[in-house]
Design a protein around this motif. Structure first.
Motif, PDB file in Angstrom:
ATOM      1  N   ALA A  50       0.278   7.580  11.302  1.00 61.19           N
ATOM      2  CA  ALA A  50       1.632   6.695  10.466  1.00 61.19           C
ATOM      3  C   ALA A  50       1.412   7.419   9.104  1.00 61.19           C
ATOM      4  O   ALA A  50       2.968   7.444   8.630  1.00 61.19           O
ATOM      5  N   VAL A  51       0.653   7.839   8.452  1.00 59.45           N
ATOM      6  CA  VAL A  51       0.758   8.244   6.713  1.00 59.45           C
ATOM      7  C   VAL A  51      -0.272   9.519   6.943  1.00 59.45           C
ATOM      8  O   VAL A  51      -1.232   9.825   7.703  1.00 59.45           O
ATOM      9  N   THR A  52       0.249  10.233   5.701  1.00 61.80           N
ATOM     10  CA  THR A  52      -0.850  11.221   5.367  1.00 61.80           C
ATOM     11  C   THR A  52      -1.300  11.002   4.115  1.00 61.80           C
ATOM     12  O   THR A  52      -0.641  10.289   3.301  1.00 61.80           O
TER      13      THR A  52
ATOM     14  N   LEU B 201       5.728   0.806   2.070  1.00 63.99           N
ATOM     15  CA  LEU B 201       5.726   1.467   0.723  1.00 63.99           C
ATOM     16  C   LEU B 201       5.435   2.746   0.594  1.00 63.99           C
ATOM     17  O   LEU B 201       5.511   3.453  -0.620  1.00 63.99           O
ATOM     18  N   CYS B 202       5.140   3.559   1.777  1.00 63.15           N
ATOM     19  CA  CYS B 202       4.680   4.722   1.706  1.00 63.15           C
ATOM     20  C   CYS B 202       5.909   5.879   2.137  1.00 63.15           C
ATOM     21  O   CYS B 202       5.636   6.859   2.432  1.00 63.15           O
ATOM     22  N   SER B 203       7.236   5.378   2.011  1.00 67.51           N
ATOM     23  CA  SER B 203       8.339   6.292   2.402  1.00 67.51           C
ATOM     24  C   SER B 203       8.385   7.447   1.289  1.00 67.51           C
ATOM     25  O   SER B 203       8.740   8.493   1.770  1.00 67.51           O
ATOM     26  N   ASP B 204       8.069   7.146   0.007  1.00 69.84           N
ATOM     27  CA  ASP B 204       7.796   8.406  -0.821  1.00 69.84           C
ATOM     28  C   ASP B 204       6.259   8.179  -1.249  1.00 69.84           C
ATOM     29  O   ASP B 204       5.663   7.474  -0.886  1.00 69.84           O
ATOM     30  N   PRO B 205       5.853   9.420  -1.634  1.00 73.75           N
ATOM     31  CA  PRO B 205       4.489   9.491  -2.332  1.00 73.75           C
ATOM     32  C   PRO B 205       4.107   8.559  -3.157  1.00 73.75           C
ATOM     33  O   PRO B 205       4.687   8.124  -3.892  1.00 73.75           O
ATOM     34  N   ILE B 206       3.110   7.759  -2.859  1.00 75.72           N
ATOM     35  CA  ILE B 206       2.566   6.556  -3.733  1.00 75.72           C
ATOM     36  C   ILE B 206       1.244   6.689  -3.703  1.00 75.72           C
ATOM     37  O   ILE B 206       0.658   7.150  -2.645  1.00 75.72           O
ATOM     38  N   SER B 207       0.505   6.047  -4.726  1.00 74.92           N
ATOM     39  CA  SER B 207      -1.070   6.259  -4.979  1.00 74.92           C
ATOM     40  C   SER B 207      -1.489   4.998  -4.006  1.00 74.92           C
ATOM     41  O   SER B 207      -0.834   3.760  -3.976  1.00 74.92           O
ATOM     42  N   VAL B 208      -2.821   4.845  -3.828  1.00 74.34           N
ATOM     43  CA  VAL B 208      -3.503   3.942  -3.057  1.00 74.34           C
ATOM     44  C   VAL B 208      -3.542   2.682  -4.363  1.00 74.34           C
ATOM     45  O   VAL B 208      -3.375   1.738  -3.946  1.00 74.34           O
TER      46      VAL B 208
END
Length: 126
Positions: A97-99, A64-71
């Motif tokens: 894996a994510v920032t 789900l995090c390929s583009d910026p996404i909120s928690v």
């Protein structure tokens, strides 16, 4: 780096019963994330960790995090409580894996219309 258990393949959701794996199992019984995340924190994949190196829930969150996404959005997509989602995402931050970052200046946590729009969007998704 946090070890992430691999869950056997199979359906994790049942249309009638809901999620078949309990949230405390997904988070390994942990209730606190190791990274500071709130519902408006933005997460994005770094591309350094492959989905195949992760357990199924971590891989699904990473996808789900390929583009910026909120928690909050990740939580809604995964159909998990926000606390469990924060634990999963903090594991992904810990292994590179994510920032994660603070929301942009346009996202004021006291902005009632924005919060109502987020709530309405989440309710439509569920």
């Amino acid at each position: 780096m946090t070890t992430m258990a691999v869950i056997p393949e199979g359906p994790l959701l049942d249309d009638a019963a809901g999620r078949l794996v309990r949230p405390y199992t997904v988070s390994g019984g942990r209730t606190r994330p190791t990274s500071k995340l709130d519902l408006l924190s933005m997460v994005k994949s770094t591309g350094r960790v492959k989905h195949t190196q992760l357990g199924i829930d971590h891989a699904e969150a990473l996808g789900l995090c390929s583009d910026p996404i909120s928690v909050a959005e990740v939580s809604a997509h995964l159909r998990l409580p926000a606390t469990v989602t924060k634990v999963l995402l903090s594991d992904l931050v810990d292994c590179g894996a994510v920032t994660a970052g603070e929301p942009g200046p346009a996202a004021d946590p006291n902005d009632v219309p924005l919060l109502e729009a987020v709530l309405n969007g989440l309710q439509r998704r569920l």
